[in-house]
Design an enzyme around this catalytic site. Structure first.
Site, mmCIF file in Angstrom:
data_model
loop_
_atom_site.group_PDB
_atom_site.id
_atom_site.type_symbol
_atom_site.label_atom_id
_atom_site.label_comp_id
_atom_site.label_asym_id
_atom_site.label_seq_id
_atom_site.Cartn_x
_atom_site.Cartn_y
_atom_site.Cartn_z
ATOM 1 N N CYS A 136 0.829 -1.200 0.000
ATOM 2 C CA CYS A 136 0.000 0.000 0.000
ATOM 3 C C CYS A 136 0.871 1.262 0.000
ATOM 4 O O CYS A 136 1.511 1.558 -0.989
ATOM 5 C CB CYS A 136 -0.973 -0.026 1.174
ATOM 6 S SG CYS A 136 -2.358 1.117 0.998
ATOM 7 N N HIS A 182 -3.476 -5.416 1.007
ATOM 8 C CA HIS A 182 -3.258 -5.717 2.419
ATOM 9 C C HIS A 182 -3.662 -7.159 2.687
ATOM 10 O O HIS A 182 -4.554 -7.704 2.033
ATOM 11 C CB HIS A 182 -4.112 -4.805 3.305
ATOM 12 C CG HIS A 182 -3.625 -3.393 3.383
ATOM 13 N ND1 HIS A 182 -2.409 -3.060 3.940
ATOM 14 C CD2 HIS A 182 -4.194 -2.231 2.976
ATOM 15 C CE1 HIS A 182 -2.258 -1.747 3.895
ATOM 16 N NE2 HIS A 182 -3.325 -1.228 3.295
#
Length: 497
Positions: free
Chosen positions: A343, A441
């Site tokens: 991310c 994630h």
């Protein structure tokens, strides 16, 4: 309309084991056929998960602990399980998330003055929906229930106890020392109406001979009239950490993982400690593997490790500036082992960040990235929040992994390729050499990706990976086992067998 019984698991302090006790109760009750749901009115954490909105309209964010507790209860997590989420972003400011949707960034004073009543109503309505749909709601408090400076605005503790008509189970950590003082002091400082709701207390993280503790238990009960319903042994069932309390300070280092493996068969994965780190639970599955040590390191320290993982960050721009000033950029460029960016860490590995808002200036501009991946990230007000399932075509540090992986995305900004490059997840991510980045994630929760990455780390380090002892069991089952011995009679349940 039927209304569930609500149990509020409150604490004498932060990090005393509330999340574990709540998860254990959810699994224990679910295993016995009870329709149970978790709840936390207000959470403050940058460790979030993307889940379905309670109204069925898309997806939203909740704290990781309520996601875990919903899994323990055997139900799909929704935004009702954590209707108010505050995501700190530095300098006393947090992003406010209501019913899973970000509504703005506010300093604490502005939140309490202008938005707290709305947050309270959001939480009350969410609890009402859960109470109507389930038999039991296991609510988790936040921090200490006895913060007298917050008694007029303590949403996760006092207000929940009141609007949920909850019984209160008080949790205290004996490892901190002064457990009886913490329990007595907490009871003394509670408002009278909430003090009357306390049905019992639980002591966590106990080691040693229970008989030595007995005189203190009896004295506490005689003094307060509150029964000790259980003394839980010290154990870590392996649930993800709720917040950053367990992280080292910015100028300190800390290692998690297995230290019992011969040094010749161990590897170390460095995780640079961003000031605004988020979703650091992404690296916890690695630390649970025998022979793997995950070491959080300051931004200005050497990368003395076999691999590097860059976690997410609540503010990529300012953490990029901090990383560059700390010398991390140069050390990453010189690093010879595998590197994975998740991310915000993925964004940071690119060439540049465009339309970047620099904290404290109100200006936007271009901030350089590390330059290890040919991507450019451009920020906008839009936020991506969704669970995802992707086809992994292994490349870079995930070479050899082929199959379906699942996880979630929570991010601002979009990244575009500046040149042709391998893409490990179809239209997401990029890989160049031994460097890989992705918005996914939960990547290492997938055995497929985790095993491929660790195989590559061992290969790059020139070490032989040790044989593992196999699965240590479900963390939810281990949490349920941990609460064995709690007398749930005062809560309306039979004693845990």
């Amino acid at each position: 309309m039927p209304r569930a019984e609500t149990v509020l698991v409150a604490g004498t302090a932060s990090h005393v084991g509330k999340s574990t006790v709540a998860a254990g109760l959810c699994r224990y009750l679910a295993d016995r056929g009870v329709d149970v749901a978790p709840f936390k009115a207000q959470n403050m954490s940058n460790n979030a998960r993307a889940v379905a909105r309670a109204d069925g309209e898309g997806f939203g964010e909740i704290g990781v602990s309520q996601y875990v507790q919903a899994n323990a209860a055997g139900i799909a997590a929704t935004t009702d399980h954590n209707p108010v989420l505050l995501k700190p972003r530095g300098d006393g400011e947090s992003q406010l998330v209501l019913d899973g949707e970000a509504v703005g960034h506010f300093e604490s004073g502005a939140y309490y003055d202008d938005h707290w009543e709305r947050a309270r109503e959001t939480a009350r309505r969410a609890h009402g929906r859960l109470a109507a749909a389930h038999d039991v709601v296991v609510a988790e408090g936040a921090g200490s229930i006895a913060e007298i400076n917050l008694h007029d605005r303590d949403l996760a503790n006092l207000e929940t106890a009141r609007f949920a008509d909850a019984d209160v189970l008080l949790v205290a950590d004996i490892e901190r020392g002064g457990v009886f003082a913490a329990l007595v002091g907490t009871l003394e400082l509670l408002p009278a109406d909430v003090r009357e709701r306390v049905v019992g207390a639980v002591i966590t993280k106990f080691r040693g001979d229970r008989s030595i503790l007995e005189p203190g238990l009896e004295a506490f009960e005689d003094r307060t009239g509150v029964p000790i319903l259980g003394v839980l042994p010290y154990d870590d069932p392996g649930l993800p950490e709720e917040d950053s309390v367990s992280l080292p300070a910015l100028d300190a280092a800390a290692t998690i993982g297995d230290d019992g493996v011969d040094e010749r068969n161990a590897v170390t994965i460095a995780v640079p400690r961003f000031p605004r780190a988020s979703n650091v639970t992404d690296v916890e599955p690695l630390a649970r593997i025998p022979g793997v040590r995950v070491r959080f390191v300051p931004l200005d320290s050497p990368l003395s490790a076999d691999a590097v993982v860059l976690t997410g960050t609540k503010n990529t721009v300012d953490d990029a500036i901090a990383a560059r000033e700390g010398g991390l950029y140069g050390r990453l460029r010189d690093f010879a082992g595998p590197i994975v960016g998740l991310c915000g860490g993925y964004q940071l590995l690119g060439e540049r960040l465009e339309n970047a808002e620099i904290e404290g200036t109100g200006d936007t501009g271009t901030v350089p990235g590390v330059g290890l991946l040919p991507i450019e990230t451009r920020f906008s007000p839009d936020k991506t929040v969704e669970p995802v399932e992707r086809r992994l075509d292994g490349c870079g540090p995930l070479t050899g992994a082929e199959g379906i992986v699942s996880g979630y995305e929570i991010h601002m900004g979009d990244s575009i390729l500046l040149e042709a490059v391998e893409r490990p997840f179809g239209d997401d991510g990029a890989a160049a050499g031994d460097v890989l980045g992705t918005y996914l994630h939960g990547l290492f929760e997938n055995r497929l990706a985790r095993e491929a990455f660790l195989d590559r780390v061992y290969e790059s380090a020139g070490r032989v990976r040790p044989e593992t002892g196999g699965d240590d069991g479900s963390p939810y089952d281990r949490a349920a086992d941990l609460v064995v011995g709690i007398d749930l009679g005062p809560l309306g349940f039979d004693r845990v067998e």
